[in-house]
Motif scaffolding. Structure first.
Motif, PDB file in Angstrom:
ATOM      1  N   ARG A 103       0.822  -1.204   0.000  1.00 17.13           N
ATOM      2  CA  ARG A 103       0.000   0.000   0.000  1.00 17.13           C
ATOM      3  C   ARG A 103       0.863   1.263   0.000  1.00 17.13           C
ATOM      4  O   ARG A 103       0.453   2.297  -0.494  1.00 17.13           O
ATOM      5  CB  ARG A 103      -0.932   0.018   1.211  1.00 17.13           C
ATOM      6  N   LEU A 104       2.062   1.164   0.579  1.00 20.17           N
ATOM      7  CA  LEU A 104       2.970   2.314   0.594  1.00 20.17           C
ATOM      8  C   LEU A 104       3.845   2.336  -0.663  1.00 20.17           C
ATOM      9  O   LEU A 104       4.821   3.078  -0.727  1.00 20.17           O
ATOM     10  CB  LEU A 104       3.868   2.276   1.842  1.00 20.17           C
ATOM     11  N   ALA A 105       3.525   1.495  -1.648  1.00 17.66           N
ATOM     12  CA  ALA A 105       4.239   1.450  -2.929  1.00 17.66           C
ATOM     13  C   ALA A 105       5.694   1.037  -2.768  1.00 17.66           C
ATOM     14  O   ALA A 105       6.559   1.441  -3.531  1.00 17.66           O
ATOM     15  CB  ALA A 105       4.148   2.786  -3.663  1.00 17.66           C
ATOM     16  N   ALA A 106       5.979   0.251  -1.739  1.00 19.24           N
ATOM     17  CA  ALA A 106       7.339  -0.254  -1.522  1.00 19.24           C
ATOM     18  C   ALA A 106       7.320  -1.767  -1.707  1.00 19.24           C
ATOM     19  O   ALA A 106       7.389  -2.532  -0.744  1.00 19.24           O
ATOM     20  CB  ALA A 106       7.835   0.127  -0.131  1.00 19.24           C
ATOM     21  N   VAL A 107       7.229  -2.209  -2.967  1.00 15.24           N
ATOM     22  CA  VAL A 107       7.037  -3.636  -3.239  1.00 15.24           C
ATOM     23  C   VAL A 107       8.298  -4.438  -2.901  1.00 15.24           C
ATOM     24  O   VAL A 107       8.224  -5.573  -2.427  1.00 15.24           O
ATOM     25  CB  VAL A 107       6.623  -3.846  -4.706  1.00 15.24           C
ATOM     26  N   ASP A 108       9.470  -3.835  -3.128  1.00 17.97           N
ATOM     27  CA  ASP A 108      10.722  -4.527  -2.767  1.00 17.97           C
ATOM     28  C   ASP A 108      10.736  -4.880  -1.286  1.00 17.97           C
ATOM     29  O   ASP A 108      11.116  -5.979  -0.890  1.00 17.97           O
ATOM     30  CB  ASP A 108      11.920  -3.634  -3.089  1.00 17.97           C
ATOM     31  N   VAL A 109      10.307  -3.903  -0.464  1.00 16.29           N
ATOM     32  CA  VAL A 109      10.275  -4.143   0.979  1.00 16.29           C
ATOM     33  C   VAL A 109       9.227  -5.195   1.308  1.00 16.29           C
ATOM     34  O   VAL A 109       9.448  -6.065   2.159  1.00 16.29           O
ATOM     35  CB  VAL A 109       9.985  -2.833   1.738  1.00 16.29           C
ATOM     36  N   ALA A 110       8.073  -5.146   0.611  1.00 13.35           N
ATOM     37  CA  ALA A 110       7.003  -6.105   0.883  1.00 13.35           C
ATOM     38  C   ALA A 110       7.487  -7.529   0.649  1.00 13.35           C
ATOM     39  O   ALA A 110       7.221  -8.432   1.453  1.00 13.35           O
ATOM     40  CB  ALA A 110       5.795  -5.797  -0.001  1.00 13.35           C
ATOM     41  N   LEU A 111       8.235  -7.755  -0.458  1.00 12.70           N
ATOM     42  CA  LEU A 111       8.760  -9.093  -0.751  1.00 12.70           C
ATOM     43  C   LEU A 111       9.689  -9.559   0.365  1.00 12.70           C
ATOM     44  O   LEU A 111       9.618 -10.698   0.826  1.00 12.70           O
ATOM     45  CB  LEU A 111       9.518  -9.073  -2.086  1.00 12.70           C
TER      46      LEU A 111
END
Lengths: 314, 104
Positions: free
Chosen positions: A48-56
């Motif tokens: 949701r915060l547009a930080a997909v690298d961190v999400a992975l």
């Protein structure tokens, strides 16, 4: 209130609820499972915060592998009654301090200045020179390469710390924390079917990290998970901690990173500088070696300290 | 209130919850869990604060510098957690207890 905001509010409430559950659950195992679910929801927040690298990374490492380690520890804790909780005075004082810290941080969030300082434009503008499309990978492997180098060394240091906790008599054996005595047939089947796909996913995550969310840490984590799956079911045996091959794999990533960094003194004009025109192939070589070393380091961290050989000896 | 602010407040609450658990919980495993909650709240706050600048300037994405630092932090937190759990297991092996009370 828009639909998206309502959904986000629900997500935040779920996260807080799971965090409270993790704190008050009666059994340690229940608390750890709450923590794993919490980690997956936090990964959603990162999306949701547009930080997909961190999400992975959060989903694979923060929730998955951390939960695995904690579950293993929870299962081996002594069963007798836990130590007495501290008295009411201390609990009240701790509550006041914690609430004050949380309120202060909340005030900071609410009172942030409107225009935020950021290096995002600079990070994005210089990506073409590196041949990369993912600014996060650019920061990790080029602009802040020293952080990533030290981080890959931290994994090796953590493993040295873990191995140091072995008893003297156990030194030189194989890590023994993972092997389950009697894995269920379903788990064995999964460990036979899933790794080919998982290895493909891990390598894809590493490869696509250059242009899209992904990278060495995410890919290495998936590879480590596949290895651990085969270790748990006994399909493969962990290597002896004294073996040369495994140690070579462990340091290959950081060593190559360091070697290319030192070569940068002559070829690029500074430590960890890439010579113009060769940035992309060098970055790919470093990332490939790092992925392998990270996978081996994470797998060995999960496998625990070495144990002496059980059973009959020659 | 925007979603970003909402997650920032959530992060602040997580820091408080983790800090409380770290002080009050008697069991070492519970302390490790609380410490992970605390760390995750700090990272969430960091991400929220970075999101305001990066999101506006760099199109859709969050600030890549902050993202890279958070990924680094997650890996280091994992390494520290594994080491803490290994120390706990050795403590249980040696003393048979899972708390830090010297007299208990």
């Amino acid at each position: 209130m828009s639909v998206a905001l309502a959904a986000d509010a629900g997500l935040a409430l779920l996260i807080l609820g799971l965090a409270v559950w993790t704190s008050i659950a009666r059994t340690a195992g229940g608390a750890v499972i709450g923590f794993m679910a919490y980690g997956l929801l936090v990964a959603l927040v990162w999306v949701r915060l547009a930080a997909v690298d961190v999400a992975l990374t959060e989903a694979a490492l923060g929730s998955g592998l951390t939960g695995f380690v904690l579950l293993g520890a929870a299962a081996r804790l002594p069963r007798d009654a836990p130590a007495a909780r501290p008295g009411w005075g201390l609990r009240l004082a701790a509550g006041v301090v914690s609430a004050a810290v949380a309120a202060g941080l909340a005030a900071v969030v609410l009172l942030l200045p409107v225009s935020a300082p950021t290096l995002a434009p600079a990070a994005t503008a210089n990506l073409p020179a590196l041949g990369l499309g993912n600014p996060v990978t650019g920061v990790l492997i080029a602009y802040r390469a020293i952080d990533t180098l030290l981080e890959s060394v931290v994994l090796v240091l953590a493993l040295i710390g873990l191995w140091s906790l072995a008893r003297d008599g156990d030194w030189g054996g194989r890590p023994g924390a993972l092997r389950s005595a009697d894995p269920s047939p379903a788990l064995v089947l999964l460990a036979q079917v899933l790794p080919p796909l998982g290895i493909l996913v891990g390598i894809y995550l590493f490869w696509t990290g250059a242009i899209a969310p992904g990278g060495a840490f995410q890919g290495g984590t998936v590879l480590a998970a596949m290895w651990v799956l085969t270790l748990v079911t006994g399909l493969t045996r962990p290597p002896r901690v004294g073996g040369r091959g495994v140690r070579l794999l462990l340091v290959a990533g950081p060593a190559l990173f360091l070697a290319i960094g030192v070569a940068g003194f002559w070829l690029g004009g500074a430590f960890l500088a890439y010579p113009a025109g060769y940035a992309k192939p060098l970055i790919l070589a470093i990332e490939a070696a790092l992925t392998l070393s990270i996978a081996v380091a994470l797998g060995l961290l999960l496998a625990g300290p070495p144990l002496a050989q059980s059973g009959p000896r020659a | 209130m925007s979603s970003v602010t909402l997650f920032g407040l959530c992060g602040a609450a997580l820091v408080g919850l983790g800090l409380f658990g770290l002080i009050v919980q008697p069991g070492v495993l519970r302390k490790i869990l609380a410490f992970n909650l605390l760390g995750s709240g700090v990272l969430l706050l960091f991400g929220v604060i970075a999101r305001r600048g990066g999101g506006v300037v760099a199109g859709n994405g969050s600030d890549p510098v902050a993202q890279a630092l958070i990924i680094t932090a997650l890996v280091v937190a994992f390494a520290a957690t594994v080491l803490a759990v290994a120390l706990l297991r050795r403590l249980v092996q040696e003393t048979g207890r899972d708390s830090l009370d010297s007299d208990g």
